[in-house]
Motif scaffolding. Structure first.
Motif, PDB file in Angstrom:
ATOM      1  N   ARG A   2       1.423  -1.293  -0.305  1.00 54.88           N
ATOM      2  CA  ARG A   2       0.041  -0.166  -0.179  1.00 54.88           C
ATOM      3  C   ARG A   2       0.965   1.260   0.214  1.00 54.88           C
ATOM      4  O   ARG A   2       0.407   1.999  -0.358  1.00 54.88           O
ATOM      5  N   THR A   3       2.322   0.693   1.320  1.00 53.14           N
ATOM      6  CA  THR A   3       2.907   2.440   1.001  1.00 53.14           C
ATOM      7  C   THR A   3       3.196   2.858  -0.684  1.00 53.14           C
ATOM      8  O   THR A   3       3.729   4.105  -1.403  1.00 53.14           O
ATOM      9  N   VAL A   6       0.974   3.838  -3.135  1.00 50.53           N
ATOM     10  CA  VAL A   6       0.051   5.501  -2.915  1.00 50.53           C
ATOM     11  C   VAL A   6       0.975   7.237  -2.959  1.00 50.53           C
ATOM     12  O   VAL A   6       0.483   7.678  -3.524  1.00 50.53           O
ATOM     13  N   PHE A 231      -2.046  -3.011  -5.889  1.00 51.80           N
ATOM     14  CA  PHE A 231      -2.151  -2.820  -4.768  1.00 51.80           C
ATOM     15  C   PHE A 231      -2.580  -4.265  -4.197  1.00 51.80           C
ATOM     16  O   PHE A 231      -2.310  -4.592  -2.498  1.00 51.80           O
ATOM     17  N   SER A 232      -2.785  -5.346  -4.679  1.00 49.37           N
ATOM     18  CA  SER A 232      -2.631  -6.691  -4.586  1.00 49.37           C
ATOM     19  C   SER A 232      -1.258  -7.152  -5.065  1.00 49.37           C
ATOM     20  O   SER A 232      -1.418  -8.625  -4.092  1.00 49.37           O
ATOM     21  N   TYR A 307      -9.373   2.699  -6.237  1.00 50.58           N
ATOM     22  CA  TYR A 307      -8.589   3.151  -4.957  1.00 50.58           C
ATOM     23  C   TYR A 307      -8.611   3.567  -3.384  1.00 50.58           C
ATOM     24  O   TYR A 307      -8.002   3.159  -2.653  1.00 50.58           O
ATOM     25  N   SER A 310      -8.972   0.275  -2.223  1.00 46.78           N
ATOM     26  CA  SER A 310      -8.388  -0.376  -2.115  1.00 46.78           C
ATOM     27  C   SER A 310      -7.371   0.018  -0.824  1.00 46.78           C
ATOM     28  O   SER A 310      -6.064  -1.007   0.056  1.00 46.78           O
ATOM     29  N   LEU A 311      -7.301   1.251  -0.428  1.00 45.00           N
ATOM     30  CA  LEU A 311      -6.537   1.407   0.625  1.00 45.00           C
ATOM     31  C   LEU A 311      -6.713   1.107   2.384  1.00 45.00           C
ATOM     32  O   LEU A 311      -5.681   0.957   3.129  1.00 45.00           O
ATOM     33  N   ARG A 312      -7.665   0.516   1.912  1.00 44.01           N
ATOM     34  CA  ARG A 312      -7.888   0.580   3.100  1.00 44.01           C
ATOM     35  C   ARG A 312      -8.977  -1.504   3.669  1.00 44.01           C
ATOM     36  O   ARG A 312      -8.731  -1.805   4.495  1.00 44.01           O
ATOM     37  N   TYR A 316      -6.305  -7.244   1.224  1.00 45.81           N
ATOM     38  CA  TYR A 316      -5.195  -6.676   1.015  1.00 45.81           C
ATOM     39  C   TYR A 316      -4.201  -6.604   1.815  1.00 45.81           C
ATOM     40  O   TYR A 316      -3.017  -6.348   2.006  1.00 45.81           O
TER      41      TYR A 316
END
Length: 317
Positions: A2-3, A6, A231-232, A307, A310-312, A316
């Protein structure tokens, strides 16, 4: 991961919103999945809750009737169950194993789920749930909406067989092939259809075949899928590596197979597609009617929703 996502992905410049009924729909959609027999208490229930189908649906469809949001959330729940069965439970390891299930579900799409003399008799909970989705799509949008939804789901199911054949032979598809097929394995088109149906913005045939809208539709599908892939990738690579990810496909096409470079290339591809999307959208907004504008809003919402979700999403983590 995720880092990296982003920092490397351009954040879609669209409003971040969520339907007010998302929490209620989350509970109702889980109950639907249980009632349909898609899951039972235990591991599969926990897995589906972590996927947060309603959270994704609520962001993709931030306004409109609750029934429309429920239908979209139930579709996404159904897709997550199918995806997990193929990717984690072994159903998609080979086309010979997957084919009977696909045949049974195609029978449902053909309207034969009530017959006892064909493949549809073996559709089981997946078929019963799919039949329910089809009936509700028809009730909400009539035959036109049903035909479009059925066609979208049919393409998704057939694309799953392509994935299964690749897995069986340890085959990594080429980039152009992957890009085309990912639009279908990602089930973006049936999701778009039910989103438009939920908001009363289902484009007519003339609008859907307009070349500029077709081009924008493909860009939107790519953005949803590639965002998901970036993301995944960490989870998929650390678990059971699967070639059906943009990063893995790009890495396989490089002489050094460098994953870091492939990750950056995948992010660059997303960012370039987002720029192309914005330019195409601006041209359509300048000339399109209200029906086109509504279709563009649905796609904007899906890009942003993917988006944000996927952040939350714990899926993943």
């Amino acid at each position: 991961m995720r880092t990296f996502a982003v920092s490397a992905l351009r954040e879609p410049p669209f409003p971040s919103r969520q339907h007010d009924a998302t929490g209620r729909v989350a509970q109702e959609s889980t109950e639907w999945a249980l009632d349909q027999g898609l899951i039972s208490n235990g591991h599969r229930l926990h897995r589906l809750r972590r996927a947060d189908a309603a959270g994704l649906a609520g962001r993709a469809c931030p306004e409109g009737p609750v029934d429309g949001l429920r239908l979209l959330a139930d579709l996404i729940s159904w897709l997550f169950v199918v995806d997990d069965a193929c990717d984690e439970d072994g159903l998609g390891d080979s086309p010979t194993r997957l084919a009977p299930t696909v045949a049974a579900l195609l029978d449902v799409l053909d309207g034969r789920e009530g017959r006892t003399d064909g493949p549809g008799a073996a559709a089981g909970p997946l078929g019963a749930a799919l039949g329910d989705l089809c009936r509700r799509a028809r009730a909400a949008g009539g035959p036109v909406a049903l035909l479009r939804f059925v066609g979208d789901v049919r393409e998704y199911l057939l694309a799953l067989l392509w994935e299964a054949a690749n897995r069986e032979h340890g085959r990594v598809p080429g980039l152009a092939e992957y890009v085309q097929m990912r639009r279908h394995t990602g089930a973006v088109h049936p999701s778009f259809t039910l989103t438009e149906l939920a908001t009363g913005a289902l484009p007519d045939a003339a609008q859907r075949t307009e070349p500029s809208l077709v081009a924008l539709d493909l860009l939107a599908a790519d953005l949803v899928c590639w965002c998901n892939d970036v993301f995944s990738y960490g989870k998929e690579h650390l678990g059971q590596p699967d070639a059906h990810n943009l990063v893995a496909v790009i890495a396989a096409g490089r002489t050094d197979g460098d994953q870091s470079s492939a990750l950056r290339a995948a992010a660059d591809r997303f960012n370039e597609a987002l720029s192309a999307y914005l330019a195409t959208e601006a041209a359509l907004l300048a000339t399109g009617d209200d029906g086109v504008r509504s279709a563009l809003t649905a796609r904007r919402n899906w890009i942003r929703a993917t988006y944000d979700w996927s952040l939350r999403a714990a899926r993943y983590a």
